[in-house]
Design a protein around this motif. Sequence first.
Motif, mmCIF file in Angstrom:
data_model
loop_
_atom_site.group_PDB
_atom_site.id
_atom_site.type_symbol
_atom_site.label_atom_id
_atom_site.label_comp_id
_atom_site.label_asym_id
_atom_site.label_seq_id
_atom_site.Cartn_x
_atom_site.Cartn_y
_atom_site.Cartn_z
ATOM 1 N N VAL A 119 0.837 -1.198 0.000
ATOM 2 C CA VAL A 119 0.000 0.000 0.000
ATOM 3 C C VAL A 119 0.877 1.255 0.000
ATOM 4 N N LEU A 120 1.931 1.247 0.781
ATOM 5 C CA LEU A 120 2.836 2.399 0.834
ATOM 6 C C LEU A 120 3.494 2.658 -0.520
ATOM 7 N N VAL A 121 3.939 1.601 -1.195
ATOM 8 C CA VAL A 121 4.582 1.756 -2.505
ATOM 9 C C VAL A 121 3.569 2.287 -3.525
ATOM 10 N N VAL A 122 2.367 1.710 -3.537
ATOM 11 C CA VAL A 122 1.327 2.170 -4.470
ATOM 12 C C VAL A 122 0.981 3.630 -4.197
ATOM 13 N N GLY B 9 -4.648 18.136 -8.293
ATOM 14 C CA GLY B 9 -4.866 18.906 -7.080
ATOM 15 C C GLY B 9 -5.037 18.081 -5.817
ATOM 16 N N LEU B 10 -5.503 18.788 -4.821
ATOM 17 C CA LEU B 10 -5.671 18.250 -3.478
ATOM 18 C C LEU B 10 -6.687 17.108 -3.429
ATOM 19 N N VAL B 11 -7.765 17.242 -4.159
ATOM 20 C CA VAL B 11 -8.802 16.197 -4.159
ATOM 21 C C VAL B 11 -8.239 14.900 -4.721
ATOM 22 N N THR B 12 -7.431 14.994 -5.759
ATOM 23 C CA THR B 12 -6.817 13.792 -6.340
ATOM 24 C C THR B 12 -5.889 13.118 -5.343
ATOM 25 N N LEU B 13 -5.158 13.903 -4.580
ATOM 26 C CA LEU B 13 -4.303 13.322 -3.541
ATOM 27 C C LEU B 13 -5.133 12.596 -2.483
ATOM 28 N N ALA B 14 -6.258 13.183 -2.104
ATOM 29 C CA ALA B 14 -7.141 12.528 -1.132
ATOM 30 C C ALA B 14 -7.729 11.246 -1.720
ATOM 31 N N LEU B 15 -8.048 11.257 -3.002
ATOM 32 C CA LEU B 15 -8.561 10.048 -3.653
ATOM 33 C C LEU B 15 -7.500 8.944 -3.706
ATOM 34 N N ILE B 16 -6.247 9.334 -3.871
ATOM 35 C CA ILE B 16 -5.160 8.348 -3.832
ATOM 36 C C ILE B 16 -5.072 7.718 -2.447
#
Length: 173
Positions: A90-93, A107-114
Amino acid sequence: MHVILDCFFFRENKLVFLAVNVLLILAAAVIAIALPALFPKIPVDLIPASRIVVLLIALNLWLSFLSAPFQQVLTAHERFDLTNAVDLVVLVVRTLATVWVLLAGFGLVTLALIQLGSNVLGQVCVQILARRIFPELVIRPSLASWNRFCELFGFSIWAFVSAVGYRILSAAD
């Protein structure tokens, strides 16, 4: 004979689970609405995205509640090797996806989705491993009872403290 894992969200106990979820979502909604007052240094153009991120964090937390029993199965069987392997994958992904998103200018939302997606990946892996390690595991609403709920609730308070401690230690690294 099957060993029963009664999660508190079944039958009579689904009201408790529902109440916790409603409180979680309400708290996230209140925080999202009050975000500018709580965090006045957030730029005005980032407030809508920040509100979505708060809601995604609440969803992530809710999904963590669902996966806790499976995580505890691995812990009870002392399969820390599997837990650590899942955490490492999970950390690597998450790291690779985060680097890609930052380089691509998302943006920020994409980081939260990741973050949400990588946690879902980990939770699915843990559930699969828990069922393989402990094939006697049965989760069925008809097996739930009030007595089992009381027993599990008494235990789950300390399991919750343990899980929070683990998350704090993981985040501190």
